[in-house]
Every structure is written in structure tokens, then in C-alpha cells.
Write an enzyme that holds these catalytic residues in place. Structure first.
Site, PDB file in Angstrom:
ATOM      1  N   HIS A 172      56.262  34.303  50.281  1.00 16.92           N
ATOM      2  CA  HIS A 172      56.452  35.358  48.739  1.00 16.92           C
ATOM      3  C   HIS A 172      55.386  34.380  48.249  1.00 16.92           C
ATOM      4  CE1 HIS A 172      58.965  36.030  45.433  1.00 16.92           C
ATOM      5  NE2 HIS A 172      57.883  36.787  45.501  1.00 16.92           N
TER       6      HIS A 172
ATOM      7  N   ASP B 179      53.692  41.654  45.591  1.00 19.30           N
ATOM      8  CA  ASP B 179      55.526  40.749  44.929  1.00 19.30           C
ATOM      9  C   ASP B 179      55.626  41.724  43.854  1.00 19.30           C
ATOM     10  OD1 ASP B 179      57.052  39.312  43.476  1.00 19.30           O
ATOM     11  OD2 ASP B 179      55.742  37.106  43.871  1.00 19.30           O
TER      12      ASP B 179
ATOM     13  N   TYR C 191      38.234  31.164  39.460  1.00 18.84           N
ATOM     14  CA  TYR C 191      38.192  30.123  40.008  1.00 18.84           C
ATOM     15  C   TYR C 191      38.782  29.049  40.700  1.00 18.84           C
ATOM     16  CZ  TYR C 191      33.396  31.903  40.059  1.00 18.84           C
ATOM     17  OH  TYR C 191      31.278  32.180  40.276  1.00 18.84           O
TER      18      TYR C 191
END
Length: 143
Positions: A22, A66, A114
Site C-alpha cells: 500500500h 490507493d 522524474y
């Protein structure tokens, strides 16, 4: 081969998806994404023969997003006035099909994307030719 698992998901990626917990994040990068340099401290899975939409569809068939964050999906935002990528509408359709109640998108500035990718659990490098086709998924729980 296993039943119910897309044949485009290589064994290494299936193992990674199972290992993730998670809150862990996975990046699916387009063909221009610097996957190898971003994955120096994480895992890199090459899926060069596949586009991001088909990988996203196959992953979201197995991967819960999530539900404890407002936006469990992140996209690399456009720069220099580039138009909204058409592929984002495809992502919306795929995500809504798999997670109809919780699939909001966050737009992340390119260099911030990035840096976030460098902290991801894994990066999947695709053969996608569309630009701004990079996506980050945050893993949720099965309830």
C-alpha cells in the site's frame, strides 16, 4: 501461463506487482522516458513491444489504486504550451472502467515527475510513441 492474467504482463512484472505494498508507486513510461536512468535504485521491466494503454489496462485488472489519497494516478504535465495529449482520454476510460469510484489524475511538472519516478518501486518501460504518455500508479489495498 495463468488464467485471467494478460499475456503481456511478463513474470517479472507480475512478481513486482505482488511484492508492492500500500502506497508504493509504479511508473509506466513511454518510449522517450528515461526509464533506465530513473530506475537506478529500483526495478526496471522492459515491455518495449507494448503501448502504455494496453499495459495500463492489464495492470489495473490486477492492481488496486490507493483509495486513501485524492489522486492515485499521476501524469507528466505538458510544457511549453504543448496541447493536452489525446492519450490521456484513453487513460481516463481505462481507469474509470477498473476503478469507477476512485481514479482521479494529478498533473505533475516534468522534472518533479522524474524525481518521483526515481523513488518508485518499479518502472515499466514501454514502446509507446505518444508524448506525455508517462503515468504513475499508487497501489492501494484489497478490501
Amino acid at each position: 501461463m495463468l488464467k485471467g492474467i494478460s499475456k503481456i504482463i511478463p513474470p517479472e512484472l507480475l512478481k513486482i506487482l505482488m511484492e508492492m505494498g500500500h502506497g508504493d508507486e509504479i511508473v509506466i513510461g513511454d518510449g522517450n522516458f528515461p526509464a533506465a536512468s530513473c530506475a537506478v535504485n529500483s526495478r526496471l521491466v522492459r515491455c518495449d513491444g507494448h503501448g502504455v494503454p494496453e499495459l495500463l489496462d492489464a495492470i489495473l485488472a490486477l492492481f488496486p489504486l490507493d483509495s486513501y489519497v485524492e489522486k492515485p494516478i499521476a501524469l507528466m504535465n505538458t510544457t511549453n504550451g504543448d496541447p493536452t495529449p489525446e492519450i490521456w482520454a484513453v487513460y481516463e476510460e481505462i481507469a474509470a472502467r477498473h476503478e469507477p469510484d476512485h481514479h482521479q489524475f494529478e498533473l505533475v511538472e516534468r522534472f518533479e515527475f522524474y524525481e518521483r519516478a526515481k523513488k518508485a518501486y518499479a518502472i515499466v518501460s514501454s514502446g509507446e510513441s505518444a508524448i506525455y504518455a508517462n503515468i504513475i500508479l499508487k497501489k492501494g489495498v484489497i478490501k
